[in-house]
Design an enzyme around this catalytic site. Structure first.
Site, PDB file in Angstrom:
ATOM      1  N   GLU A  35      -9.179  -0.359  10.967  1.00 27.58           N
ATOM      2  CA  GLU A  35      -8.823  -0.401   9.536  1.00 27.58           C
ATOM      3  C   GLU A  35      -8.699   1.004   8.961  1.00 27.58           C
ATOM      4  O   GLU A  35      -9.572   1.849   9.182  1.00 27.58           O
ATOM      5  CB  GLU A  35      -9.905  -1.195   8.786  1.00 27.58           C
ATOM      6  N   ASP A  38      -4.196   3.538  10.590  1.00 27.59           N
ATOM      7  CA  ASP A  38      -2.750   3.706  10.871  1.00 27.59           C
ATOM      8  C   ASP A  38      -2.176   4.967  10.228  1.00 27.59           C
ATOM      9  O   ASP A  38      -1.472   5.731  10.879  1.00 27.59           O
ATOM     10  CB  ASP A  38      -1.934   2.437  10.523  1.00 27.59           C
ATOM     11  N   GLY A 126      -4.684  -9.268   1.364  1.00 27.64           N
ATOM     12  CA  GLY A 126      -4.799  -8.352   2.507  1.00 27.64           C
ATOM     13  C   GLY A 126      -4.168  -8.929   3.764  1.00 27.64           C
ATOM     14  O   GLY A 126      -4.543  -8.573   4.879  1.00 27.64           O
ATOM     15  N   LEU A 127      -3.186  -9.861   3.589  1.00 26.89           N
ATOM     16  CA  LEU A 127      -2.535 -10.474   4.756  1.00 26.89           C
ATOM     17  C   LEU A 127      -1.054 -10.077   4.841  1.00 26.89           C
ATOM     18  O   LEU A 127      -0.257 -10.752   5.491  1.00 26.89           O
ATOM     19  CB  LEU A 127      -2.690 -12.005   4.707  1.00 26.89           C
ATOM     20  N   SER A 129       1.585  -9.838   2.659  1.00 28.67           N
ATOM     21  CA  SER A 129       2.692 -10.644   2.129  1.00 28.67           C
ATOM     22  C   SER A 129       3.904  -9.762   1.806  1.00 28.67           C
ATOM     23  O   SER A 129       5.045 -10.188   1.992  1.00 28.67           O
ATOM     24  CB  SER A 129       2.249 -11.431   0.895  1.00 28.67           C
ATOM     25  N   SER A 130       3.682  -8.529   1.364  1.00 28.17           N
ATOM     26  CA  SER A 130       4.851  -7.687   1.038  1.00 28.17           C
ATOM     27  C   SER A 130       5.584  -7.224   2.291  1.00 28.17           C
ATOM     28  O   SER A 130       6.822  -7.232   2.331  1.00 28.17           O
ATOM     29  CB  SER A 130       4.482  -6.499   0.147  1.00 28.17           C
ATOM     30  N   GLU A 162       8.557   1.338   1.106  1.00 28.64           N
ATOM     31  CA  GLU A 162       7.285   1.207   0.355  1.00 28.64           C
ATOM     32  C   GLU A 162       6.761   2.569  -0.052  1.00 28.64           C
ATOM     33  O   GLU A 162       6.283   2.767  -1.166  1.00 28.64           O
ATOM     34  CB  GLU A 162       6.242   0.458   1.187  1.00 28.64           C
ATOM     35  N   ASP A 174       1.394  -2.950   9.141  1.00 25.56           N
ATOM     36  CA  ASP A 174       1.831  -4.263   8.660  1.00 25.56           C
ATOM     37  C   ASP A 174       3.280  -4.523   9.053  1.00 25.56           C
ATOM     38  O   ASP A 174       3.620  -5.606   9.534  1.00 25.56           O
ATOM     39  CB  ASP A 174       1.691  -4.342   7.129  1.00 25.56           C
TER      40      ASP A 174
HETATM   41  C1  GLA Z   1      -2.893  -1.872   4.051  1.00 24.49           C
HETATM   42  C2  GLA Z   1      -1.804  -0.880   4.471  1.00 24.49           C
HETATM   43  C3  GLA Z   1      -1.826  -0.677   5.983  1.00 24.49           C
HETATM   44  C4  GLA Z   1      -3.222  -0.262   6.446  1.00 24.49           C
HETATM   45  C5  GLA Z   1      -4.268  -1.243   5.906  1.00 24.49           C
HETATM   46  C6  GLA Z   1      -5.690  -0.802   6.205  1.00 24.49           C
HETATM   47  O1  GLA Z   1      -2.611  -3.131   4.577  1.00 24.49           O
HETATM   48  O2  GLA Z   1      -0.536  -1.381   4.096  1.00 24.49           O
HETATM   49  O3  GLA Z   1      -0.870   0.287   6.350  1.00 24.49           O
HETATM   50  O4  GLA Z   1      -3.497   1.054   6.077  1.00 24.49           O
HETATM   51  O5  GLA Z   1      -4.162  -1.407   4.499  1.00 24.49           O
HETATM   52  O6  GLA Z   1      -5.935  -0.843   7.555  1.00 24.49           O
END
Ligand code: GLA
Length: 383
Positions: A35, A38, A126-127, A129-130, A162, A174
């Site tokens: 987490e 990235d 936090g899944l 969607s965008s 984004e 994502d």
């Molecule tokens: C969001 C960001 C991802 C990543 C996560 C945390 O989803 O869009 O790029 O940084 O938070 O791991």
């Protein structure tokens, strides 16, 4: 979503008075571990999930885009390469405009589209969607304009949209997951060179996502703050990112660093190590090890990166109590609310659900929703 194809086609016909040419889908994603690594060019281990955004499209002969969504009012229009600047009232459409803006900036050609969107990826959970919306859209344009872009290139354009149009400094986890994941597997992404490797998901584990009922706010200032703190520590060592900073080097410079920034960096460096170890544990079916790594990851997010929330900690603790070493549990996604992921032996699934239902509302005054998921394929055209 029962069968979304008829609904999205119906919405398209109702809005544009004609049938769509084709339908495209992209999934949401859940992160198993890794987490906030990235954007530090580190490692992540997400999987796509069986929640989707579906887009119905019809190619136009000009460069105009017209978009409608089942979830929000209005028809939005813009011309390719003439997206203007992001406006708060546009909401969901800004992700589409960000994509076409990034394409146009790269000098790619594109034909316009009429499009209708429907989806069941929970928003602000936090899944992703965008990202799911961006990738379904990008996959549609790629196909209808015959651009022959790779899924990775679509993911990169989506992230650029984004970052530059929407103004959110997300990493690339994502978008890559929504574009490239494979069913039955998690995806190990090395965000330094964007190398991706499928890691089979063990047959004996259930993938549970527990939505805490607390929204994970889309563009929180805290996200940008965390990113900056990581960059500051990297800069202290003359590096661009934290990827190649060792824990030992970080610890030996503790006195020279701001204590908060030190803890942020400690999370990222140790999370990279945990992600690598979790991959091995998954491959070897070593659930006890996975359990420990996920628990450490959660503690590190809670104490060092400070992106958890008391209600999320409660959820994690009560699930950990049920599963012990027979599964792992941690917060997933950007944090400050959102979801918890639990990977548990199948026979514990009902016990976890019962514990969440019985204990969570009493302890937090919140209602949680539990989704039993399966690792799914990335974006595609639907036939
Ligand atoms: C969001 C960001 C991802 C990543 C996560 C945390 O989803 O869009 O790029 O940084 O938070 O791991």
């Amino acid at each position: 979503m029962s069968n979304p194809a008829p609904s999205v086609t119906k919405l398209f016909v109702k809005t544009f008075g004609t049938k769509p040419d084709a339908l495209y889908q992209a999934p949401g994603r859940v992160n198993l571990i890794g987490e906030h690594t990235d954007y530090n060019e580190g490692l992540v281990l997400p999987a796509a999930i069986n929640f989707h955004t579906i887009i119905a499209v019809k190619r136009r002969d000009d460069d105009k885009f017209r978009a409608v969504s089942a979830a929000f009012p209005g028809i939005f229009e813009w011309h390719y390469g003439d997206e203007g600047s992001m406006s708060e009232d546009e909401g969901w459409v800004s992700y589409l405009k960000g994509f076409t803006s990034a394409m146009a900036q790269s000098g790619l050609p594109a034909r316009g589209l009429d499009l209708a969107v429907i989806g069941n990826v929970p928003a602000n959970a936090g899944l992703a969607s965008s990202a799911s919306l961006e990738i379904a859209f990008g996959t549609a344009i790629n196909d209808t304009s015959q651009l022959h872009l790779s899924p990775l290139a679509i993911a990169q354009l989506a992230q650029r949209g984004e970052n530059h149009y929407v103004g959110y400094g997300c990493g690339i986890m994502d978008q890559i997951t929504c574009a490239m994941a494979e069913a039955g597997a998690a995806l190990l992404i090395d965000c330094l060179d964007l190398d991706c490797e499928s890691v089979p998901f063990p047959d004996d584990l259930s993938l549970l996502i527990i939505n805490s009922g607390l929204p994970s706010i889309a563009h929180s200032t805290e996200f940008g703050e965390r990113r900056l703190q990581c960059e500051q520590v990297a800069g202290h060592f003359g590096l661009d990112t934290l990827r190649h900073l060792s824990l030992r080097a970080l610890q030996s410079a503790e006195d020279e660093l701001d204590p908060v920034a030190f803890r942020r960096a400690r999370h990222v460096i140790s999370e990279n190590q945990r992600t690598q170890s979790a991959c091995r544990a998954l491959e070897q079916g070593d659930i006890a090890r996975l359990s420990k790594l996920m628990a450490e990851s959660h503690r590190s997010m809670r104490d060092d990166f400070e992106i958890s929330h008391p209600a999320i900690d409660t959820l994690v603790e009560l699930i950990a109590e049920v599963v012990g070493e027979r599964g792992g549990v941690r917060m997933t996604g950007k944090g400050f609310g959102g979801c918890v992921i639990a990977l548990v032996e199948h026979e514990l699934t009902d016990k976890v659900i019962a514990a969440v239902e019985q204990q969570y509302p009493a302890k937090t005054e919140l209602e949680a929703s539990v989704y039993l998921c399966s690792p799914s394929d990335g974006a595609s055209r639907l036939d």
